[in-house]
Scaffold this motif. Structure first.
Motif, PDB file in Angstrom:
ATOM      1  N   THR A   8      32.012  36.723  36.152  1.00  0.00           N
ATOM      2  CA  THR A   8      32.564  38.059  36.392  1.00  0.00           C
ATOM      3  C   THR A   8      32.715  38.835  35.082  1.00  0.00           C
ATOM      4  O   THR A   8      32.419  38.320  34.007  1.00  0.00           O
ATOM      5  N   LYS A  13      34.598  32.810  35.984  1.00  0.00           N
ATOM      6  CA  LYS A  13      33.661  32.590  37.079  1.00  0.00           C
ATOM      7  C   LYS A  13      34.330  32.711  38.443  1.00  0.00           C
ATOM      8  O   LYS A  13      35.542  32.611  38.575  1.00  0.00           O
ATOM      9  N   THR A  14      33.509  32.921  39.447  1.00  0.00           N
ATOM     10  CA  THR A  14      33.972  32.894  40.820  1.00  0.00           C
ATOM     11  C   THR A  14      32.807  32.470  41.708  1.00  0.00           C
ATOM     12  O   THR A  14      31.704  32.221  41.229  1.00  0.00           O
ATOM     13  N   GLN A  23      32.830  38.094  47.088  1.00  0.00           N
ATOM     14  CA  GLN A  23      33.248  37.089  46.114  1.00  0.00           C
ATOM     15  C   GLN A  23      34.661  36.601  46.409  1.00  0.00           C
ATOM     16  O   GLN A  23      35.446  37.305  47.037  1.00  0.00           O
ATOM     17  N   TYR A  24      34.988  35.404  45.905  1.00  0.00           N
ATOM     18  CA  TYR A  24      36.347  34.902  46.000  1.00  0.00           C
ATOM     19  C   TYR A  24      37.300  35.738  45.136  1.00  0.00           C
ATOM     20  O   TYR A  24      38.475  35.851  45.448  1.00  0.00           O
ATOM     21  N   HIS A  25      36.790  36.268  44.030  1.00  0.00           N
ATOM     22  CA  HIS A  25      37.588  37.100  43.136  1.00  0.00           C
ATOM     23  C   HIS A  25      36.751  38.307  42.729  1.00  0.00           C
ATOM     24  O   HIS A  25      35.551  38.348  42.951  1.00  0.00           O
ATOM     25  N   LYS A  27      34.420  40.828  41.009  1.00  0.00           N
ATOM     26  CA  LYS A  27      33.273  40.676  40.109  1.00  0.00           C
ATOM     27  C   LYS A  27      33.519  41.378  38.778  1.00  0.00           C
ATOM     28  O   LYS A  27      32.816  41.151  37.796  1.00  0.00           O
ATOM     29  N   ALA A  30      37.661  37.948  37.322  1.00  0.00           N
ATOM     30  CA  ALA A  30      38.472  37.100  38.194  1.00  0.00           C
ATOM     31  C   ALA A  30      39.867  36.866  37.623  1.00  0.00           C
ATOM     32  O   ALA A  30      40.881  37.037  38.309  1.00  0.00           O
ATOM     33  N   THR A  60      39.605  28.923  44.945  1.00  0.00           N
ATOM     34  CA  THR A  60      39.241  28.179  43.741  1.00  0.00           C
ATOM     35  C   THR A  60      40.446  27.602  43.017  1.00  0.00           C
ATOM     36  O   THR A  60      40.282  26.870  42.041  1.00  0.00           O
ATOM     37  N   TRP A  93      34.616  23.845  42.308  1.00  0.00           N
ATOM     38  CA  TRP A  93      35.775  24.101  41.446  1.00  0.00           C
ATOM     39  C   TRP A  93      35.597  23.477  40.068  1.00  0.00           C
ATOM     40  O   TRP A  93      36.155  23.980  39.073  1.00  0.00           O
ATOM     41  N   MET A  96      34.288  26.064  37.462  1.00  0.00           N
ATOM     42  CA  MET A  96      34.969  27.332  37.246  1.00  0.00           C
ATOM     43  C   MET A  96      35.290  27.619  35.773  1.00  0.00           C
ATOM     44  O   MET A  96      35.218  28.746  35.320  1.00  0.00           O
ATOM     45  N   TYR A  98      38.108  27.735  34.186  1.00  0.00           N
ATOM     46  CA  TYR A  98      39.280  28.579  33.931  1.00  0.00           C
ATOM     47  C   TYR A  98      40.151  28.054  32.796  1.00  0.00           C
ATOM     48  O   TYR A  98      40.734  28.833  32.038  1.00  0.00           O
TER      49      TYR A  98
END
Length: 222
Positions: A8, A13-14, A23-25, A27, A30, A60, A93, A96, A98
């Protein structure tokens, strides 16, 4: 449904759902979206030291991870319930990344625990964070007067309009304690009106990067 990992706007990432173009989050970023919507305008709005949170769309695990990290900094104890009908698998996951973008101790271990802990079983993570993951549809949320805060992070109304109805927000209203708040990235007029129709007092707030506005809804004290 075809799913792929994307990067993103803020480098985080998502997961992108190709058939829905959803998207989950965001773009646009996230991590930025999670901080702005759920932490700044949600968690940080609460004065109570003990906070019960319901997340609609565990996904996620990003919102839970950031909540853990920020709650540690401000000495809040969290009881976190994450609802998800279709859990993200480890192959997803695990990509990701994060942890490398967030500040905090032992977040790699925490992120793994968020995903590997058993469903339907309360699991302590650290000293002040209790996680309960529930694998069910959002329409099956039945708790009453239990939560201080709801992170409403469902897929958008464009692809799943049934998740943004008076019925769903009525369930959210009942799940909250008096004075509790619900925050979401959405700012659609139909969403705001659905919230208001079940009793929420709703305000428009500046949105995260890429969105002009978001919504915060409060359950009246009286």
């Amino acid at each position: 449904m075809n799913r792929r990992i994307i990067t993103t706007g803020d480098g985080s990432k998502t997961i992108h759902l190709e058939e829905w173009d959803e998207q989950y989050h965001s773009k646009h970023g996230a991590i930025q979206e999670a901080y702005h919507v759920f932490i700044k305008n949600g968690l940080f709005e609460l004065e109570t030291e003990n906070v019960a949170i319901l997340e609609i769309g565990f996904g996620t695990g990003l919102n839970a991870l950031i909540t853990y990290s920020e709650a540690e900094k401000i000495s809040k104890s969290i009881r976190y319930t994450g609802v998800e009908a279709y859990p993200v698998v480890s192959e997803e996951w695990g990509q990701m990344g994060y942890v490398s973008q967030l500040e905090g101790q032992n977040l790699k271990k925490v992120f793994e625990q968020l995903h590997t802990s058993k469903w339907e079983t309360p699991t302590p993570i650290g000293e002040r964070f209790l996680l309960l993951k529930q694998q069910k549809y959002f329409k099956d949320v039945s708790e009453t007067n239990l939560f201080n805060l709801i992170y409403f992070d469902a897929f958008g109304a464009r692809v799943q309009p049934e998740l943004w109805t008076e019925q769903i927000f009525g369930q959210m209203f009942r799940a909250l304690k008096k004075g509790g708040i619900l925050v979401t990235y959405s700012a659609k007029g139909s969403v705001r009106r659905a919230m208001q129709s079940v009793g929420f007092v709703v305000e428009r707030l500046p949105g995260p990067p890429g969105k002009r506005e978001m919504l915060r809804a409060r359950k009246p004290i009286e």
